[in-house]
Design a protein around this motif. Structure first.
Motif, mmCIF file in Angstrom:
data_model
loop_
_atom_site.group_PDB
_atom_site.id
_atom_site.type_symbol
_atom_site.label_atom_id
_atom_site.label_comp_id
_atom_site.label_asym_id
_atom_site.label_seq_id
_atom_site.Cartn_x
_atom_site.Cartn_y
_atom_site.Cartn_z
ATOM 1 N N LEU A 41 4.192 59.712 34.369
ATOM 2 C CA LEU A 41 5.556 59.392 33.869
ATOM 3 C C LEU A 41 5.975 58.316 34.519
ATOM 4 O O LEU A 41 7.084 57.577 34.210
ATOM 5 C CB LEU A 41 6.289 60.847 33.458
ATOM 6 C CG LEU A 41 5.827 61.388 32.348
ATOM 7 C CD1 LEU A 41 6.538 63.298 32.233
ATOM 8 C CD2 LEU A 41 6.486 60.575 30.842
ATOM 9 N N MET A 42 5.781 59.009 35.714
ATOM 10 C CA MET A 42 6.598 57.785 36.863
ATOM 11 C C MET A 42 6.984 56.677 37.288
ATOM 12 O O MET A 42 7.316 55.722 37.020
ATOM 13 C CB MET A 42 7.060 59.207 38.215
ATOM 14 C CG MET A 42 7.440 60.407 38.216
ATOM 15 S SD MET A 42 7.582 60.536 40.384
ATOM 16 C CE MET A 42 6.387 61.717 40.083
ATOM 17 N N LYS A 43 5.286 56.062 37.356
ATOM 18 C CA LYS A 43 5.071 55.084 36.615
ATOM 19 C C LYS A 43 5.246 54.418 35.455
ATOM 20 O O LYS A 43 5.601 53.183 35.523
ATOM 21 C CB LYS A 43 3.216 54.910 37.267
ATOM 22 C CG LYS A 43 2.461 55.239 38.622
ATOM 23 C CD LYS A 43 1.870 55.180 39.170
ATOM 24 C CE LYS A 43 1.457 55.315 40.329
ATOM 25 N NZ LYS A 43 -0.136 55.949 40.514
ATOM 26 N N SER A 44 4.882 54.704 34.017
ATOM 27 C CA SER A 44 4.957 54.336 33.134
ATOM 28 C C SER A 44 6.466 54.593 32.837
ATOM 29 O O SER A 44 7.132 52.921 32.162
ATOM 30 C CB SER A 44 4.090 55.645 32.406
ATOM 31 O OG SER A 44 3.166 55.637 32.569
ATOM 32 N N SER A 50 13.972 62.798 41.776
ATOM 33 C CA SER A 50 14.686 63.114 41.416
ATOM 34 C C SER A 50 14.656 63.277 40.417
ATOM 35 O O SER A 50 14.836 63.899 39.173
ATOM 36 C CB SER A 50 15.582 62.849 42.316
ATOM 37 O OG SER A 50 16.003 61.561 42.051
ATOM 38 N N GLN A 51 14.783 61.827 39.204
ATOM 39 C CA GLN A 51 14.397 61.182 37.623
ATOM 40 C C GLN A 51 14.079 62.424 37.236
ATOM 41 O O GLN A 51 14.063 63.300 36.555
ATOM 42 C CB GLN A 51 14.522 60.276 37.648
ATOM 43 C CG GLN A 51 15.653 58.901 37.809
ATOM 44 C CD GLN A 51 15.766 57.708 37.896
ATOM 45 O OE1 GLN A 51 14.872 57.441 37.923
ATOM 46 N NE2 GLN A 51 16.410 57.220 37.406
ATOM 47 N N PHE A 52 12.493 62.501 37.633
ATOM 48 C CA PHE A 52 11.365 63.674 37.334
ATOM 49 C C PHE A 52 11.831 65.079 37.135
ATOM 50 O O PHE A 52 11.248 65.665 35.956
ATOM 51 C CB PHE A 52 10.200 63.461 37.874
ATOM 52 C CG PHE A 52 9.206 64.159 37.308
ATOM 53 C CD1 PHE A 52 8.544 63.785 35.999
ATOM 54 C CD2 PHE A 52 8.448 65.089 37.549
ATOM 55 C CE1 PHE A 52 7.207 64.646 34.877
ATOM 56 C CE2 PHE A 52 7.889 65.881 37.672
ATOM 57 C CZ PHE A 52 6.873 65.811 36.031
ATOM 58 N N GLY A 53 12.337 65.317 38.391
ATOM 59 C CA GLY A 53 12.956 66.143 38.126
ATOM 60 C C GLY A 53 13.749 66.586 36.862
ATOM 61 O O GLY A 53 14.147 68.021 36.523
ATOM 62 N N LEU A 54 14.887 66.125 37.010
ATOM 63 C CA LEU A 54 15.467 66.416 35.434
ATOM 64 C C LEU A 54 15.205 66.510 34.655
ATOM 65 O O LEU A 54 15.591 66.952 33.444
ATOM 66 C CB LEU A 54 16.454 65.165 35.624
ATOM 67 C CG LEU A 54 18.000 65.440 34.896
ATOM 68 C CD1 LEU A 54 18.489 66.494 35.188
ATOM 69 C CD2 LEU A 54 18.751 63.932 34.964
ATOM 70 N N VAL A 55 13.613 65.186 33.998
ATOM 71 C CA VAL A 55 13.338 66.131 33.065
ATOM 72 C C VAL A 55 12.542 67.397 32.918
ATOM 73 O O VAL A 55 12.856 67.943 31.361
ATOM 74 C CB VAL A 55 12.112 64.889 32.633
ATOM 75 C CG1 VAL A 55 11.441 65.248 31.549
ATOM 76 C CG2 VAL A 55 12.898 63.440 32.655
ATOM 77 N N VAL A 56 12.624 67.986 33.737
ATOM 78 C CA VAL A 56 12.017 69.237 34.067
ATOM 79 C C VAL A 56 12.524 69.921 33.579
ATOM 80 O O VAL A 56 12.244 70.951 32.998
ATOM 81 C CB VAL A 56 10.800 69.358 34.825
ATOM 82 C CG1 VAL A 56 10.224 70.969 34.857
ATOM 83 C CG2 VAL A 56 9.514 68.667 34.968
ATOM 84 N N SER A 57 14.165 70.039 34.873
ATOM 85 C CA SER A 57 14.488 71.597 34.778
ATOM 86 C C SER A 57 15.800 71.085 33.501
ATOM 87 O O SER A 57 16.534 71.813 32.864
ATOM 88 C CB SER A 57 15.029 71.636 36.363
ATOM 89 O OG SER A 57 16.461 69.839 35.507
ATOM 90 N N SER A 58 15.872 69.601 33.292
ATOM 91 C CA SER A 58 16.444 69.734 31.281
ATOM 92 C C SER A 58 16.122 70.870 30.325
ATOM 93 O O SER A 58 16.826 71.033 29.711
ATOM 94 C CB SER A 58 16.622 68.058 30.994
ATOM 95 O OG SER A 58 15.500 67.818 30.800
#
Length: 417
Positions: A41-44, A50-58
Motif C-alpha cells: 500500500l505504501m509503495k503503490s 504515519s499515513q498508513f497508520g491513519l488508514v488502519v486507525s480510521s
C-alpha cells in the motif's frame, strides 16, 4: 459455575454458529489484512508509515463511534434485519476500499467500512446471547472466535498471494464476493430474532443509550472489556516489524508464523470453549492471563534465535492472549438484561474498538526506530506495560464474574432457541 452435563446444540443452533463464525472471519480478515498489505500500500499510493497508520486507525475509531451512535437503536429491531443491514453496508464499504484510486479515497472507504463493520460483532454477540444458554456460550464463543485463526491460516496467505499477482485491491474484492454469497445464505437460514421486542420499553433511542451507559454493573463490564482490548492490541501493530528487525525473520518466513499461529488458534479455541463450559470461567481466565504475561515477557526479550523457537513462543503467547477472550466474553454476555443486550453489546464493542485504537497509538509512543531497517527499541518496555494491564484485568474480570453469578441467580430462566 461448574457444569456437570454439557447442553447439546440443536441443528438450527449449529447452523447459527457456522454463519456467525464465517461472518466473523470476513470482518476479521478485512481488518487484519491491512497490516501485511502495508508495504504494498505504501509503495503503490506513495504514502508514509504515519499515513498508513491513519488508514488502519480510521477504521477502529469510526467503528467505535458508530457503535455508540447505534446503541440506542440496537434493541428496537429484529436482530436478523439489523445484522443484514450492517453486513451489507460492510460489503459496500469493502468494495469502495478495493476501488479506491487515492490515499484520501482509501481513508474515506475505511471510515465507511468501520461504521458498518464495527457494529456486526456486537449484533452477533446479542444474537448468541438470545439463542444460546449461558451453559452453551463458552463453546459458541470458541467457535465464533476461530475467525481470528482462520483469517491467519487461510485469509492472509491467500490475500497476500492475490495482492502480489493483481495488486493490493484484490483481497478486498475477494472479501466482497465471498461476503455477498454469505449475506444471501443468512437471509435464507437465519430466523427472525424478536424475543427482546416483546419486552416493551418506552425509552427513546438516546434515553436507552444513556440508561445502558449509566448502569453501574454494566460499567464494570465495560471497563473490563476496555482493559482487555488495550492489553491485546498494544503489541499487534509492531509484531511483524519486531520479528523482521529484531529477530531477523525474513519477509518470506513471516507467512509461516502467521499460518502456524492461526492453525494453533483453530485447535485451541474450540478446546478453550468446551473447557469454559465445564469449569469455573474466572479460574480459566486468570490462568490464561498469567500464562500470557509470562510468554509476553519472554517473547519481548528474545535474542536472535532460530525460526522454530520464535514460532513456539509466538504460539504459546497467542494461546494465552486468545484463551482469555472466551471466558471473559462469556461472563460479560451474562451481565445485561434481555431488553438491554443490543445496546450493551454495541457499547461494549465500541469501547473495544476505541480502546484498541488508543492502545495502538500509545504503543507507537513507546516503541521507537531510528530508520526503517533498524531494530525496534523499547519493545521490552511495551511488554511490561502489556503485562501490568493484563494483570489488572484479572481483578476486573473477577468483579464481572461476581456480577454474572448474581445476575444468573436473580434472572428468570430463558429458553434457548
Amino acid at each position: 459455575m461448574k457444569q456437570a452435563n454439557v447442553t447439546p446444540f440443536s441443528s438450527y443452533q449449529k447452523s447459527v454458529i457456522a454463519l456467525l463464525a464465517i461472518t466473523q472471519f470476513t470482518i476479521v480478515l478485512d481488518f487484519m489484512v491491512m497490516s501485511p498489505l502495508g508495504d504494498l500500500l505504501m509503495k503503490s499510493l506513495v504514502i508514509t508509515p504515519s499515513q498508513f497508520g491513519l488508514v488502519v486507525s480510521s477504521y477502529a475509531f469510526s467503528a467505535g463511534i458508530s457503535g455508540l451512535l447505534t446503541a440506542g437503536f440496537a434493541d428496537k429491531f429484529d436482530r436478523k434485519r439489523l445484522l443484514l443491514f450492517f453486513y451489507i453496508g460492510f460489503i459496500i464499504g469493502t468494495l469502495f476500499c478495493g476501488l479506491a484510486p487515492t490515499y484520501e479515497a482509501l481513508v474515506a472507504a475505511r471510515i465507511f467500512t468501520g461504521i458498518f463493520g464495527g457494529v456486526i460483532g456486537s449484533i452477533s454477540m446479542a444474537i448468541i446471547t438470545d439463542i444460546f444458554s449461558l451453559e452453551q456460550r463458552g463453546r459458541v464463543m470458541g467457535f465464533v472466535q476461530m475467525g481470528f485463526g482462520a483469517s491467519q491460516v487461510l485469509g492472509i496467505p491467500i490475500s497476500l498471494y492475490l495482492a502480489t499477482l493483481w495488486g493490493w485491491q484484490s483481497p478486498f474484492l475477494l472479501i466482497v464476493g465471498f461476503s455477498t454469497v454469505l449475506a444471501l445464505i443468512i437471509m435464507q437460514v437465519l430466523k427472525p430474532i424478536t424475543q427482546h421486542l416483546e419486552l416493551k420499553t418506552e425509552r427513546k433511542a438516546l434515553a436507552h443509550l444513556i440508561h445502558t451507559i449509566t448502569q453501574k454493573h454494566y460499567q464494570t463490564a465495560f471497563l473490563a472489556t476496555a482493559l482487555l482490548s488495550i492489553g491485546g492490541f498494544m503489541m499487534m501493530p509492531f509484531g511483524s516489524a519486531y520479528a523482521v528487525n529484531n529477530l531477523e525473520v525474513s519477509q518470506q518466513q513471516l507467512p509461516i508464523i502467521f499460518m502456524v499461529s492461526g492453525i494453533s488458534s483453530l485447535i485451541v479455541m474450540p478446546m478453550i470453549g468446551r473447557l469454559s463450559d465445564r469449569i469455573e470461567k474466572f479460574n480459566l481466565f486468570a490462568f490464561a492471563s498469567v500464562w500470557m504475561v509470562v510468554m509476553v515477557l519472554i517473547y519481548t526479550n528474545l535474542p536472535v534465535v532460530p525460526l522454530w523457537v520464535i514460532i513456539i513462543f509466538n504460539v504459546l503467547m497467542m494461546m494465552g492472549i486468545m484463551s482469555r477472550m472466551v471466558p471473559a466474553t462469556t461472563l460479560t454476555s451474562a451481565i445485561p438484561k434481555m431488553q438491554d443486550r443490543g445496546a450493551f453489546m454495541s457499547i461494549n464493542s465500541s469501547l473495544q474498538q476505541i480502546a484498541g485504537g488508543i492502545a495502538s497509538f500509545v504503543a507507537g509512543l513507546i516503541v521507537v526506530q531510528k530508520d526503517n531497517f533498524s531494530p525496534l527499541q523499547n519493545y521490552d518496555v511495551l511488554g511490561i506495560v502489556v503485562s501490568v494491564v493484563s494483570l489488572s484485568c484479572i481483578y476486573m474480570v473477577y468483579r464481572v464474574n461476581k456480577l454474572a453469578k448474581k445476575t444468573a441467580a436473580s434472572a428468570p430462566k430463558e429458553q434457548p432457541v
